[in-house]
Design a protein around this motif. Structure first.
Motif, short mmCIF file in Angstrom:
data_model
loop_
_atom_site.label_atom_id
_atom_site.label_comp_id
_atom_site.label_asym_id
_atom_site.label_seq_id
_atom_site.Cartn_x
_atom_site.Cartn_y
_atom_site.Cartn_z
N UNK A 230 -64.83 -51.23 91.18
CA UNK A 230 -65.78 -50.67 90.23
C UNK A 230 -65.31 -49.31 89.70
N UNK A 231 -64.85 -48.48 90.64
CA UNK A 231 -64.45 -47.12 90.27
C UNK A 231 -63.18 -47.12 89.43
N UNK A 232 -62.16 -47.86 89.86
CA UNK A 232 -60.88 -47.86 89.14
C UNK A 232 -60.98 -48.53 87.77
N UNK A 233 -62.02 -49.37 87.58
CA UNK A 233 -62.20 -50.00 86.27
C UNK A 233 -63.26 -49.28 85.44
N UNK A 234 -63.65 -48.09 85.87
CA UNK A 234 -64.54 -47.27 85.08
C UNK A 234 -65.97 -47.76 85.01
N UNK A 235 -66.39 -48.54 85.99
CA UNK A 235 -67.73 -49.11 85.95
C UNK A 235 -68.78 -48.21 86.59
N UNK A 236 -68.36 -47.30 87.46
CA UNK A 236 -69.30 -46.40 88.12
C UNK A 236 -68.72 -44.99 88.13
N UNK A 237 -69.60 -44.03 88.42
CA UNK A 237 -69.20 -42.63 88.43
C UNK A 237 -68.45 -42.27 89.71
N UNK A 238 -67.78 -41.12 89.68
CA UNK A 238 -67.09 -40.63 90.87
C UNK A 238 -68.06 -40.43 92.03
N UNK A 239 -69.20 -39.80 91.73
CA UNK A 239 -70.13 -39.49 92.81
C UNK A 239 -70.72 -40.75 93.43
N UNK A 240 -71.06 -41.74 92.61
CA UNK A 240 -71.59 -43.00 93.15
C UNK A 240 -70.55 -43.70 94.01
N UNK A 241 -69.31 -43.69 93.56
CA UNK A 241 -68.23 -44.31 94.34
C UNK A 241 -68.12 -43.65 95.71
N UNK A 242 -68.05 -42.34 95.76
CA UNK A 242 -67.88 -41.65 97.03
C UNK A 242 -69.09 -41.85 97.93
N UNK A 243 -70.29 -41.85 97.37
CA UNK A 243 -71.49 -42.06 98.17
C UNK A 243 -71.58 -43.49 98.70
N UNK A 244 -71.16 -44.47 97.90
CA UNK A 244 -71.12 -45.86 98.38
C UNK A 244 -70.18 -46.00 99.57
N UNK A 245 -69.04 -45.34 99.48
CA UNK A 245 -68.08 -45.42 100.59
C UNK A 245 -68.67 -44.87 101.89
N UNK A 246 -69.56 -43.91 101.77
CA UNK A 246 -70.17 -43.31 102.95
C UNK A 246 -71.35 -44.15 103.46
N UNK A 247 -72.22 -44.60 102.54
CA UNK A 247 -73.48 -45.23 102.94
C UNK A 247 -73.35 -46.70 103.29
N UNK A 248 -72.36 -47.39 102.73
CA UNK A 248 -72.26 -48.85 102.90
C UNK A 248 -71.03 -49.20 103.74
N UNK A 249 -71.05 -48.78 104.99
CA UNK A 249 -69.87 -48.95 105.83
C UNK A 249 -69.85 -50.28 106.57
N UNK A 250 -71.03 -50.85 106.91
CA UNK A 250 -71.13 -52.07 107.71
C UNK A 250 -70.47 -51.93 109.07
#
Length: 456
Positions: A230-250
């Motif tokens: 999503x991030x590398x294809x410009x679909x989401x913002x930098x902040x959303x990308x970094x927050x997803x990486x933190x919150x959605x770890x499984x």
């Protein structure tokens, strides 16, 4: 035993064998499709469809459609499964991907698919599990208790009984293929067959390998790879990308946290009105939406690709004369066929976090395993698949290289010890729908176990 008793015994066995063959031929004759409404004439292959009971007590039965290959009398048999969970292999695999027919936009007729996979193999489509499409259960609670484990067990029971109905396919080279959530179905069913065949000299179900595309594989790596795509294809913002990486770890739970779910909603809003299954093509009537579930693997739970072909299937398979031709409506009452079951998807009970342990077992067993990925899919994107494969830590036998068709690069491939990975350029979630010719080339090389073609 005297000669007379031996002769009587042998005669009884012979007569029993004749009865079994006659019963199988009778069942096949009952399931044979004379012709589908709107079907082109002189198609050159036979078709069969009907039901196979998988649980007599509960009254569960799976609907199948067999399309034979005109290639040869010894062509392999391939079982195709779609995912969801809860989506129909008839709606997608058979009708808009690899099957012999496409449905016209008016939902009244069919036309031939020039890149149908039955050019190379006999194709067996199964609506899987019970509650999907025409497959049913007489126990209503089954629709609220379905999950990976029972689905695999029912699939194996289906195959045992189906091969008794079609004994000509016993010991034939057999492969399983599928996409999306069939990334769970296919390796799980393959594992059951492999374990049942261990120690059997000449098994009836002669499993040679499996192939999956844009496949749900490992929760952690799938999420990491999806957010990165999503991030590398410009679909989401930098902040959303970094927050997803933190919150959605499984890392500590199979289910996403509330913080993760909120961020997924935010990501959906940031992506806008695109088709997530094919990010560079417009959605049908420009109405693509994210669908969020409360359970399981992907909480937004996309349905299958929707460039309107799904609508044509809904119109066609709800016609009474089509259901009659397919031997699909056993009650004779008005039956509403749907491409996906929301009930099954919402109430799915078990979904293991990772298929990688099964991959490791079946790689060690020597099965042929191919994984492919369309590179414009943002649902189970190529980056997710690459992270999952990398987690297997397999030695590379043939390093990353481009593969060609008609002088043009059509994707890339890498051959590992025990697994081949192939990408297809410009293809979305349903690779054979977007790139039918390339998908057929992929299938042909998979069956042969040969590398994808290089530039000559």
């Amino acid at each position: 035993m005297g000669r007379r008793e031996a002769a009587i015994c042998c005669s009884a066995v012979f007569l029993a064998a004749i009865w079994v063959v006659a019963a199988a031929e009778s069942d096949q004759g009952r399931d044979r499709i004379a012709a589908l409404p709107g079907q082109p004439s002189a198609v050159g292959f036979d078709q069969y469809s009907g039901y196979v009971a998988v649980d007599d007590k509960a009254g569960r039965a799976l609907f199948y459609w067999l399309v034979e290959s005109p290639a040869s009398a010894t062509a392999p048999l391939v079982l195709w499964l779609n995912g969801g969970p809860g989506c129909s292999s008839i709606a997608y695999g058979a009708s808009e991907e690899i099957g012999p027919f496409r449905i016209r936009s008016d939902g009244l007729g069919l036309f031939l698919n020039p890149f149908a996979w039955n050019r190379e193999a006999n194709l067996l489509f199964v609506e899987y599990p019970a509650g999907v499409g025409f497959s049913y259960s007489n126990t209503s609670s089954d629709l609220y208790t379905a999950g990976d484990q029972r689905t695999a067990a029912d699939g194996y029971q289906f195959l045992l009984r189906w091969f008794e109905r079609f004994p000509q396919f016993k010991r034939r080279d057999f492969f399983i293929a599928g996409e999306s959530y069939a990334g769970h179905y296919v390796p799980q069913l393959s594992q059951l067959i492999y374990r049942a065949n261990k120690g059997v000299k000449d098994p009836s179900i002669n499993l040679k390998g499996f192939m999956v595309g844009n496949a749900v594989t490992d929760d952690f790596h799938d999420y990491v790879g999806t957010f990165e795509y999503w991030w590398t294809h410009g679909l989401i913002s930098d902040s959303t990308y970094h927050n997803l990486r933190i919150a959605c770890t499984f890392e500590s739970s199979e289910h996403p946290s509330e913080a993760c779910l909120r961020l997924l909603d935010l990501a959906a809003a940031e992506q806008g009105n695109i088709d997530p299954y094919s990010i560079f093509t417009p959605p049908c009537n420009v109405t693509a939406t994210f669908r969020r579930r409360s359970r399981g693997h992907y909480p937004w739970m996309y349905r299958a690709y929707d460039p309107c072909t799904e609508r044509y299937a809904t119109a066609y398979y709800n016609r009474p004369e089509v259901q009659e031709a397919l031997h699909a409506n056993v009650t004779g009452l008005r039956y509403k066929w749907e491409t996906c079951s929301d009930t099954l998807g919402n109430y799915w009970t078990d979904s293991p976090r990772s298929m990688l342990p099964i991959y490791q077992e079946l790689i060690m067993a020597g099965l042929r395993i191919w994984v492919f990925s369309g590179d414009t899919d943002s649902v189970v994107p190529v980056t997710a698949t690459r992270y999952s494969i990398d987690a297997l830590k397999l030695p590379s036998l043939v390093d990353w290289y481009p593969w060609y068709n008609k002088g043009k690069v059509r994707g890339w491939s890498q051959v590992y010890k025990g697994l081949t990975f192939v990408t297809i350029t410009g293809a979305g979630h349903e690779v054979p729908l977007h790139r039918p010719e390339e998908a057929l080339i992929l299938f042909m090389h998979f069956l042969k176990g040969s590398q994808m073609p290089r530039q000559s």
